[in-house]
Design a protein around this motif. Structure first.
Motif, PDB file in Angstrom:
ATOM      1  N   TRP A   1      43.527  70.869  87.564  1.00 18.68           N
ATOM      2  CA  TRP A   1      44.850  70.262  87.388  1.00 18.68           C
ATOM      3  C   TRP A   1      45.695  71.115  86.455  1.00 18.68           C
ATOM      4  N   CYS A   2      45.137  71.438  85.290  1.00 18.64           N
ATOM      5  CA  CYS A   2      45.888  72.198  84.291  1.00 18.64           C
ATOM      6  C   CYS A   2      46.138  73.637  84.730  1.00 18.64           C
ATOM      7  N   ALA A   3      45.283  74.162  85.612  1.00 19.37           N
ATOM      8  CA  ALA A   3      45.471  75.523  86.108  1.00 19.37           C
ATOM      9  C   ALA A   3      46.576  75.600  87.155  1.00 19.37           C
ATOM     10  N   GLY A   4      46.998  74.450  87.673  1.00 17.26           N
ATOM     11  CA  GLY A   4      48.103  74.444  88.625  1.00 17.26           C
ATOM     12  C   GLY A   4      47.703  74.376  90.077  1.00 17.26           C
ATOM     13  N   ALA A   5      46.421  74.103  90.366  1.00 21.95           N
ATOM     14  CA  ALA A   5      46.001  73.979  91.767  1.00 21.95           C
ATOM     15  C   ALA A   5      46.738  72.824  92.428  1.00 21.95           C
ATOM     16  N   GLN A   6      47.053  72.992  93.704  1.00 21.84           N
ATOM     17  CA  GLN A   6      47.797  71.948  94.419  1.00 21.84           C
ATOM     18  C   GLN A   6      46.889  70.805  94.881  1.00 21.84           C
ATOM     19  N   SER A   7      45.616  71.088  95.092  1.00 23.24           N
ATOM     20  CA  SER A   7      44.696  70.051  95.552  1.00 23.24           C
ATOM     21  C   SER A   7      43.268  70.512  95.330  1.00 23.24           C
ATOM     22  N   VAL A   8      42.329  69.587  95.506  1.00 24.76           N
ATOM     23  CA  VAL A   8      40.912  69.910  95.403  1.00 24.76           C
ATOM     24  C   VAL A   8      40.145  69.246  96.532  1.00 24.76           C
ATOM     25  N   THR A   9      38.985  69.801  96.840  1.00 24.65           N
ATOM     26  CA  THR A   9      38.026  69.150  97.724  1.00 24.65           C
ATOM     27  C   THR A   9      36.924  68.592  96.833  1.00 24.65           C
ATOM     28  N   THR A  10      36.550  67.325  97.062  1.00 24.07           N
ATOM     29  CA  THR A  10      35.587  66.674  96.181  1.00 24.07           C
ATOM     30  C   THR A  10      34.583  65.841  96.946  1.00 24.07           C
ATOM     31  N   ASN A  11      33.415  65.662  96.349  1.00 24.44           N
ATOM     32  CA  ASN A  11      32.433  64.713  96.848  1.00 24.44           C
ATOM     33  C   ASN A  11      32.472  63.418  96.050  1.00 24.44           C
ATOM     34  N   SER A  12      33.394  63.325  95.093  1.00 25.95           N
ATOM     35  CA  SER A  12      33.450  62.167  94.201  1.00 25.95           C
ATOM     36  C   SER A  12      34.839  61.558  94.165  1.00 25.95           C
ATOM     37  N   VAL A  13      35.394  61.279  95.321  1.00 29.08           N
ATOM     38  CA  VAL A  13      36.745  60.706  95.360  1.00 29.08           C
ATOM     39  C   VAL A  13      36.772  59.347  94.669  1.00 29.08           C
ATOM     40  N   HIS A  14      35.653  58.629  94.675  1.00 27.35           N
ATOM     41  CA  HIS A  14      35.597  57.318  94.033  1.00 27.35           C
ATOM     42  C   HIS A  14      35.738  57.427  92.516  1.00 27.35           C
ATOM     43  N   ILE A  15      35.455  58.600  91.962  1.00 24.52           N
ATOM     44  CA  ILE A  15      35.607  58.826  90.522  1.00 24.52           C
ATOM     45  C   ILE A  15      36.960  59.459  90.214  1.00 24.52           C
ATOM     46  N   LEU A  16      37.292  60.522  90.927  1.00 24.52           N
ATOM     47  CA  LEU A  16      38.512  61.276  90.608  1.00 24.52           C
ATOM     48  C   LEU A  16      39.784  60.517  90.954  1.00 24.52           C
ATOM     49  N   SER A  17      39.727  59.626  91.923  1.00 27.18           N
ATOM     50  CA  SER A  17      40.929  58.906  92.325  1.00 27.18           C
ATOM     51  C   SER A  17      41.450  57.980  91.223  1.00 27.18           C
ATOM     52  N   SER A  18      40.610  57.656  90.264  1.00 27.58           N
ATOM     53  CA  SER A  18      41.035  56.764  89.176  1.00 27.58           C
ATOM     54  C   SER A  18      41.612  57.529  87.989  1.00 27.58           C
ATOM     55  N   ILE A  19      41.588  58.860  88.039  1.00 30.40           N
ATOM     56  CA  ILE A  19      42.096  59.679  86.942  1.00 30.40           C
ATOM     57  C   ILE A  19      43.567  59.989  87.192  1.00 30.40           C
ATOM     58  N   ASN A  20      44.435  59.504  86.322  1.00 30.78           N
ATOM     59  CA  ASN A  20      45.875  59.690  86.522  1.00 30.78           C
ATOM     60  C   ASN A  20      46.507  60.637  85.514  1.00 30.78           C
ATOM     61  N   LYS A  21      45.671  61.287  84.687  1.00 30.21           N
ATOM     62  CA  LYS A  21      46.166  62.303  83.771  1.00 30.21           C
ATOM     63  C   LYS A  21      44.991  63.171  83.342  1.00 30.21           C
ATOM     64  N   PRO A  22      45.254  64.397  82.891  1.00 32.56           N
ATOM     65  CA  PRO A  22      44.158  65.258  82.433  1.00 32.56           C
ATOM     66  C   PRO A  22      43.375  64.588  81.305  1.00 32.56           C
ATOM     67  N   LEU A  23      42.075  64.879  81.248  1.00 27.38           N
ATOM     68  CA  LEU A  23      41.229  64.234  80.252  1.00 27.38           C
ATOM     69  C   LEU A  23      41.369  64.837  78.871  1.00 27.38           C
ATOM     70  N   PHE A  24      41.915  66.041  78.779  1.00 29.65           N
ATOM     71  CA  PHE A  24      42.106  66.648  77.481  1.00 29.65           C
ATOM     72  C   PHE A  24      43.285  67.628  77.552  1.00 29.65           C
ATOM     73  N   LEU A  25      43.825  67.906  76.405  1.00 25.27           N
ATOM     74  CA  LEU A  25      44.930  68.861  76.277  1.00 25.27           C
ATOM     75  C   LEU A  25      44.467  70.028  75.431  1.00 25.27           C
ATOM     76  N   MET A  26      44.870  71.230  75.803  1.00 21.60           N
ATOM     77  CA  MET A  26      44.528  72.415  75.036  1.00 21.60           C
ATOM     78  C   MET A  26      45.796  72.974  74.408  1.00 21.60           C
TER      79      MET A  26
END
Length: 246
Positions: free
Chosen positions: A216-241
């Motif tokens: 997300w922070c690197a600027g990728a437009q999308s991802v392929t995942t095996n854990s959509v049930h987990i990632l779909s609930s994330i609405n912001k990055p988990l940490f800031l650098m």
């Protein structure tokens, strides 16, 4: 899932012996169906060597509940468990109809049929015909590299996608609008460079929240995942650098 709203579903399809593209990740049917029960003498046969009528006889859901690969089976209701364990192998047409109804982008691989298969030479054209009949071509990220120029000429609306990094000149010459790459091969600088010439990036396989945050922070437009049930609930990055000036 990212802020831009892009959601991509990726699958692997193979052409049946009688010319019906269907979803099957593995080269055989052993791991994800009950082929050993229905066709015990053909368990090691390539999945493409079965007709569509034969494929439809198989159960493609019970294995998931038995192996519980994502640790989610216990959260299912009895109704959901019953539905999950009675799944059949979906065709490409069925898959595309679901994506079309929800307005999703789709990205899929094609496995070339083995020698002796009636559609070994024509499986790409057969697949393209199904795509054009069941979804707006602009929703499809066309990943197969074989006969790309021909496919692009037959259907310019397809979003040509490369699974290999190359120079911007090479990518633009080939009409590439998306890259589909392993997350370890890309940096924020490269993603931004490609984005500057309207080439988007999909990263795989991102299944951990911290990796999702990095993508997300690197600027990728999308991802392929095996854990959509987990990632779909994330609405912001988990940490800031942040950088500190001493």
């Amino acid at each position: 899932m990212f802020p831009c709203g892009t959601s991509i579903t990726r699958r692997v399809f193979v052409c049946s012996y009688d010319g019906v593209p269907f979803l099957m990740h593995d080269s055989t049917l052993m791991r994800t169906t009950n082929v050993a029960e229905v066709f015990p003498n053909r368990t090691h046969l390539d999945a493409a060597m079965f007709t569509w009528a034969e494929i439809q006889q198989l159960n493609a859901g019970s294995w998931f509940l038995l192996r519980d690969p994502f640790g989610t089976a216990s959260s299912l209701s009895e109704t959901d468990r019953s539905q999950a364990q009675n799944q059949s192998v979906p065709s490409l047409a069925q898959f595309l109809e679901v994506a079309a109804a929800s307005g999703k982008l789709v990205l899929f691989d094609l496995r070339r049929p083995p020698y002796g298969h009636p559609y070994r030479r024509s499986y790409i054209n057969t697949t393209l015909q199904v795509v054009q009949a069941h979804i707006n071509s602009s929703q499809v990220l066309w990943l197969p590299s074989e006969d790309r120029a021909l496919v692009s000429g037959l259907d310019p609306a397809l979003q040509q996608t490369s699974g290999l990094k190359a120079s911007i000149q090479e990518l633009t010459d080939d009409g590439i609008s998306w890259l589909n790459l392993h997350y370890s091969t890309m940096s924020q600088q490269q993603i931004c460079k490609y984005q500057s010439v309207n080439i988007s990036t999909n990263l795989y396989v991102i299944s951990q929240p911290w990796l999702y945050t990095l993508a997300w922070c690197a600027g990728a437009q999308s991802v392929t995942t095996n854990s959509v049930h987990i990632l779909s609930s994330i609405n912001k990055p988990l940490f800031l650098m942040v950088s500190l000036t001493l």
